[in-house]
Design a protein around this motif. Structure first.
Motif, PDB file in Angstrom:
ATOM      1  N   LYS A  12       0.831  -1.204   0.000  1.00 21.49           N
ATOM      2  CA  LYS A  12       0.000   0.000   0.000  1.00 21.49           C
ATOM      3  C   LYS A  12       0.868   1.258   0.000  1.00 21.49           C
ATOM      4  O   LYS A  12       0.604   2.220  -0.738  1.00 21.49           O
ATOM      5  CB  LYS A  12      -0.923  -0.007   1.224  1.00 21.49           C
ATOM      6  N   GLN A  13       1.922   1.231   0.822  1.00 20.71           N
ATOM      7  CA  GLN A  13       2.833   2.379   0.863  1.00 20.71           C
ATOM      8  C   GLN A  13       3.586   2.523  -0.464  1.00 20.71           C
ATOM      9  O   GLN A  13       3.770   3.634  -0.963  1.00 20.71           O
ATOM     10  CB  GLN A  13       3.817   2.209   2.026  1.00 20.71           C
ATOM     11  N   ARG A  16       1.435   4.110  -3.242  1.00 24.22           N
ATOM     12  CA  ARG A  16       1.322   5.571  -3.144  1.00 24.22           C
ATOM     13  C   ARG A  16       2.498   6.258  -3.817  1.00 24.22           C
ATOM     14  O   ARG A  16       2.344   7.310  -4.453  1.00 24.22           O
ATOM     15  CB  ARG A  16       1.238   5.999  -1.685  1.00 24.22           C
ATOM     16  N   LEU A  17       3.684   5.644  -3.673  1.00 24.11           N
ATOM     17  CA  LEU A  17       4.872   6.221  -4.292  1.00 24.11           C
ATOM     18  C   LEU A  17       4.891   5.986  -5.800  1.00 24.11           C
ATOM     19  O   LEU A  17       5.213   6.892  -6.579  1.00 24.11           O
ATOM     20  CB  LEU A  17       6.131   5.624  -3.656  1.00 24.11           C
ATOM     21  N   ARG A  19       2.472   5.494  -7.946  1.00 18.36           N
ATOM     22  CA  ARG A  19       1.492   6.226  -8.752  1.00 18.36           C
ATOM     23  C   ARG A  19       1.919   7.667  -9.017  1.00 18.36           C
ATOM     24  O   ARG A  19       1.384   8.316  -9.917  1.00 18.36           O
ATOM     25  CB  ARG A  19       0.117   6.181  -8.092  1.00 18.36           C
ATOM     26  N   ARG A  20       2.895   8.172  -8.247  1.00 23.51           N
ATOM     27  CA  ARG A  20       3.369   9.542  -8.440  1.00 23.51           C
ATOM     28  C   ARG A  20       4.588   9.626  -9.357  1.00 23.51           C
ATOM     29  O   ARG A  20       5.041  10.725  -9.691  1.00 23.51           O
ATOM     30  CB  ARG A  20       3.731  10.158  -7.079  1.00 23.51           C
ATOM     31  N   GLY A 115      -4.027   0.413  -7.930  1.00 25.08           N
ATOM     32  CA  GLY A 115      -3.475   0.477  -6.574  1.00 25.08           C
ATOM     33  C   GLY A 115      -2.579  -0.710  -6.281  1.00 25.08           C
ATOM     34  O   GLY A 115      -1.455  -0.798  -6.772  1.00 25.08           O
ATOM     35  N   ASN A 140       1.005   0.514 -10.529  1.00 24.10           N
ATOM     36  CA  ASN A 140       0.516  -0.284  -9.403  1.00 24.10           C
ATOM     37  C   ASN A 140       1.650  -0.977  -8.660  1.00 24.10           C
ATOM     38  O   ASN A 140       2.730  -1.202  -9.210  1.00 24.10           O
ATOM     39  CB  ASN A 140      -0.446  -1.375  -9.902  1.00 24.10           C
ATOM     40  N   TYR A 195      -5.959  -4.047   1.993  1.00 26.23           N
ATOM     41  CA  TYR A 195      -4.718  -3.714   1.292  1.00 26.23           C
ATOM     42  C   TYR A 195      -4.782  -3.965  -0.220  1.00 26.23           C
ATOM     43  O   TYR A 195      -4.141  -3.241  -0.985  1.00 26.23           O
ATOM     44  CB  TYR A 195      -3.549  -4.515   1.870  1.00 26.23           C
TER      45      TYR A 195
END
Length: 415
Positions: A12-13, A16-17, A19-20, A115, A140, A195
Motif C-alpha cells: 500500500k505504501q 502511493r509512491l 502512482r506519483r 493500486g 501499481n 490492502y
C-alpha cells in the motif's frame, strides 16, 4: 501483525509512491529489472531445475512441466518483454475525455492505477515477470502468489527483480512474493480487502473457481479456455485442417489452444478422416460422438465432461452437427467465453457467427492461438478476461487502470 499484513502495508505504501512516478522513472525501473534478470540467469535456471525435479517426482503432467520449464530462450523472452513494456505509452498519462459543462466546469476523465494488485497463478514462472512489468508500468504495486511447484524459480526471479529496483526510484516493496504456499494463507490473501484492490487469478479452472468462491477482494476472472473451432459446410477444408493443427498442436498447454472441434455433417466424411489422421500422428487423443466414431478409428466416445473440459494437453473432443444452429447451441452450452472460431467462405454465415457467439474473442478463418495481448498489439497481457465487467479479452496496460473525474472550476457553486 501477520505476515500478510506486513506485505499488504508494504504494498500500500509502495503503491502511493509508484502512482506519483514519472513515466521515465518507471521505464528506468523496467530496464533495470531486465538487466538484473540477465545477470541472475544462472541462479534462476538452477532454481528452476530444482522445481522441475520436484515436479517430476510428484507426477506433474507433461503439460504442467512444459509450463514450468525455463531455459535461456525463455529468460531472454522475459527480458525482452520488460524492455518492450518500457517502450509502451504510459496509460496513466491518458485523459479519456474532457468537456465543459453548463456551469463552466472543466471535467476530465483521467486514467489512474488500480493500486495494489494481487496475482494468484500456477506453474508458469514467466508470469512473475510479465505481471510485475505490466503492474508497475500502469503505476501499481503487486503481490504475487505463485504455485508451490514453481516456488524456487519464483523466489530467484523476485530476488533479481528487486535487485533491479534497488537501483531506481521504485521501492523494492512494489513487487513482493508470498513464499508460504499454504492454502490457508492463500485464502487469507483472497480476503485482504484492506490492502489489495484487485485480484487476478491465472491458471486452471480449479484455481479460478476457488478464487471466485473464496475471495472477498474484487476478482477479474481469467483464463479458462474451452475454445471451439467450427468447420462450416462452406469451409476451405485445407485451411480448416491447417488452423485446426495450429490451434491444437502449436502449444496445447495454454488457454487459447483448441479443445473442441465441431464439424458440419455435410463435410465430415471428407474432412474428419484426414484431419484425425494428422492429429493422431502428432499424438492427440480423440474423443467424439457416434458420428465421429464411425469415421475415426481409435476414437473414444466423448462424455459431457469431455465437451466441457479444458484439457491443456494432447486431447481433443469432436462433435458432428447437422446445422449452423446446432453448432451455435453446442458452443453456447459448453463455452467458457474465451475464444471461438469458424472456418467458412460464406460471408453471411461468418457475420452471423461474429454476432451470435458471446465470447471475448471471436474469429473467422483464423486460429484461436492469436488470443494474446502481445499479438493484439498491447505489448503484453496480465491474462485473458472471460467476464464482462471492467475488462474483457486480453488485458493489457489499460485494463490495469481505472479512472477518476477531475473537475476544475473558477469559484462555481451549485444553485
Amino acid at each position: 501483525m501477520t505476515y500478510l499484513d506486513t506485505l499488504g502495508q508494504n504494498a500500500k505504501q509502495a503503491a502511493r509512491l509508484v502512482r506519483r512516478l514519472k513515466a521515465s522513472e518507471k521505464n528506468k525501473a523496467l530496464q533495470s529489472m531486465a538487466e538484473a534478470l540477465l545477470q541472475h540467469q544462472d541462479q534462476i535456471l538452477e532454481a528452476n531445475q530444482k522445481d522441475l525435479a520436484k515436479g517430476q517426482a510428484n507426477g506433474l503432467s507433461t503439460a504442467l512441466l512444459e509450463r514450468l520449464t525455463l531455459n535461456e530462450s525463455r529468460i531472454l523472452g522475459m527480458v525482452n518483454g520488460l524492455k518492450q513494456i518500457a517502450g509502451l505509452d504510459d496509460p496513466t498519462l491518458k485523459t479519456d475525455s474532457q468537456w465543459i459543462n453548463r456551469d463552466g466546469l472543466r471535467i476530465s476523465r483521467r486514467r489512474v492505477p488500480l493500486g495494489v494488485i494481487g496475482i494468484i497463478y500456477e506453474s508458469r514462472p514467466n508470469v512473475t515477470v510479465d505481471a510485475t512489468a505490466l503492474c508497475l508500468k500502469a503505476g501499481n504495486a503487486v503481490i504475487l502468489r505463485g504455485g508451490k511447484e514453481a516456488l524456487e524459480s519464483n523466489q530467484a526471479i523476485i530476488l533479481a527483480l528487486q535487485e533491479g529496483l534497488s537501483h531506481t526510484n521504485v521501492p523494492m516493496t512494489a513487487v513482493q512474493l508470498i513464499t508460504d504456499p499454504s492454502r490457508e494463507l492463500a485464502t487469507e490473501f483472497m480476503q485482504l480487502n484492506q490492502y489489495v484492490d484487485c485480484l487476478i487469478p491465472r491458471g486452471g479452472a480449479g484455481l479460478i473457481q476457488t478464487v471466485l468462491k473464496q475471495a472477498t477482494v474484487p476478482v477479474i476472472e481469467t483464463g479458462v479456455g474451452n475454445c471451439h473451432l467450427y468447420v462450416h459446410r462452406a469451409a476451405d477444408l485445407a485451411m480448416a485442417q491447417r488452423i485446426l493443427l495450429n490451434g491444437k498442436l502449436q502449444r496445447p498447454s495454454v488457454c487459447n489452444a483448441l479443445e473442441t472441434l465441431i464439424v458440419d455433417a455435410s463435410v465430415a466424411n471428407e474432412f474428419l478422416p484426414t484431419a484425425a489422421s494428422a492429429l493422431k500422428e502428432a499424438g492427440v487423443e480423440i474423443v467424439g460422438d457416434e458420428a465421429v466414431l464411425a469415421l475415426v478409428s481409435e476414437a473414444e466416445l466423448a462424455t459431457d465432461i469431455d465437451y466441457a473440459s479444458e484439457f491443456l494437453d494432447y486431447k481433443l473432443a469432436i462433435k458432428v452437427v447437422d446445422s449452423y444452429e446446432q453448432a451455435i447451441d453446442h458452443i453456447d452450452h459448453y463455452s467458457t467465453g474465451h475464444s471461438e472460431a469458424i472456418i467458412t467462405n460464406d460471408y453471411q454465415t461468418s457475420q452471423n457467427f461474429l454476432n451470435d457467439i458471446d465470447s471475448a474473442c471471436v474469429y473467422v478463418n483464423a486460429s484461436t492461438r492469436f488470443s494474446d495481448g502481445e499479438v493484439f498489439g498491447f505489448g503484453g497481457e496480465i491474462g485473458i478476461s472471460t467476464q464482462k465487467l471492467h475488462a474483457r479479452g486480453p488485458m493489457g496496460l489499460e485494463a490495469l487502470t481505472s479512472y477518476k473525474y477531475v473537475i476544475e472550476g473558477e469559484g462555481q457553486v451549485r444553485g
